[in-house]
Scaffold this motif. Sequence first.
Motif, PDB file in Angstrom:
ATOM      1  N   VAL A 203     -15.506 -34.101 -14.746  1.00 22.85           N
ATOM      2  CA  VAL A 203     -16.881 -34.185 -14.482  1.00 22.85           C
ATOM      3  C   VAL A 203     -17.483 -33.493 -14.960  1.00 22.85           C
ATOM      4  O   VAL A 203     -18.723 -33.479 -14.628  1.00 22.85           O
ATOM      5  CB  VAL A 203     -17.454 -34.956 -13.143  1.00 22.85           C
TER       6      VAL A 203
ATOM      7  N   LEU B  67     -21.859 -33.363  -9.807  1.00 22.88           N
ATOM      8  CA  LEU B  67     -21.857 -34.472  -8.942  1.00 22.88           C
ATOM      9  C   LEU B  67     -23.066 -35.537  -9.213  1.00 22.88           C
ATOM     10  O   LEU B  67     -22.649 -36.255  -8.783  1.00 22.88           O
ATOM     11  CB  LEU B  67     -20.949 -34.743  -7.813  1.00 22.88           C
TER      12      LEU B  67
ATOM     13  N   ARG C  68     -23.776 -36.685 -12.498  1.00 25.87           N
ATOM     14  CA  ARG C  68     -22.669 -37.012 -13.011  1.00 25.87           C
ATOM     15  C   ARG C  68     -23.269 -36.858 -14.405  1.00 25.87           C
ATOM     16  O   ARG C  68     -23.602 -38.054 -14.970  1.00 25.87           O
ATOM     17  CB  ARG C  68     -21.919 -38.418 -12.511  1.00 25.87           C
TER      18      ARG C  68
END
Length: 368
Positions: free
Chosen positions: A136, A195, A198
């Motif tokens: 990620v 996150l 992403r």
Amino acid sequence: MNTWLYLTAEGLDAGSTDWPCCVWPPTGQLQTLPMDQAAQALNGQAVDLLLPIELCSWVRSDPWPSRRAPDKRVIAFAVEDQLSEALEALHLCIGSRDREGRYPVMVIARQRLTAILTLLAASGIEVRSIFVDADVLPDDHALGVWWWGRWILGGGLPARMALSEDGLTQLRPMLPADIQWCDERQDGPPLDQWLKTRPAHAINLLQGAFAPRRRSLPWRLGGFAMAMLLLMTWGASEMRIRFLDSETRRLVTQNEQRFKAIYPDQSRIVDLAAQLKALQNRPVESQNTRIADLVKLIDQVIGASAVEVRRIEFRVGDGWKIQLTANSFAELEQLRERGRQQGMSVRLDSATKERDNVHATLTVEDNA
């Protein structure tokens, strides 16, 4: 922003509800707690799951010659020699084509992924997507991030891995000089910043057999009433249908036996009426057309490639099957593309890699 649940590398050996986890809610601070307590905190809320790279392997295919997206099975054959286990035991997830024309593949053992999903389901945790921590990171530059007691490497690097301090010391001379380092211990940015947005290149492991099933629409009551009506109709006519079905099977069997007696070379029966009509009215020109198609295939498609033809056979209805040997999967892809350009229905049924060669079966459908 979605809610994330991270299964840390600390719980890999235990594999139980005591697995140390991190929860990132859309609002609020990160929570660190065991899986069973995380399930209570989530209270049935669906999560995006984040796994440690220690559970997975990340490989890439060779640069792909065609712009058209290849079949996933072809990509699996192309990276098979980079894997330490048989393809049947692994779950392969294909990513998007990168700047170098390669296809990244995230690999995890099917049994291990099944066990994790089963454990989460038993704890009452619903998973809507699965990603890997080292995958990620943004891919605009090479990155090394200190996270949960180890270094994870990814981003613009042609690798995804986790290393201890000692492991990084040994590997550092082979890393690019412009790699960027992020260390939370020295007030570096935390991983959860990525996150929130992403990257599009991150590979979702919920593919293929592990893809989520579509939820049924809330028409259960109407569906039940319709099912009961159909059941009553079926019950009223069941005896008549059974009699007609029995007579039909008897006549079909009788006709097939007579057909085989008249045409013993026709061992395979698909559509009896169509086959009988084709045999009775088959023009001689169709044979010449098939030979001409074979000559065209060999001259304009196979003859332009450095492949070795081992066997050619023809079956009515199936077409030409050509067993050949090539130097690489890319060469097979180019051969199939040339056949498409010549207006032929060419497909690659199977391909296996053996040492430096690739053995494959090429099928050209019968249009005669």
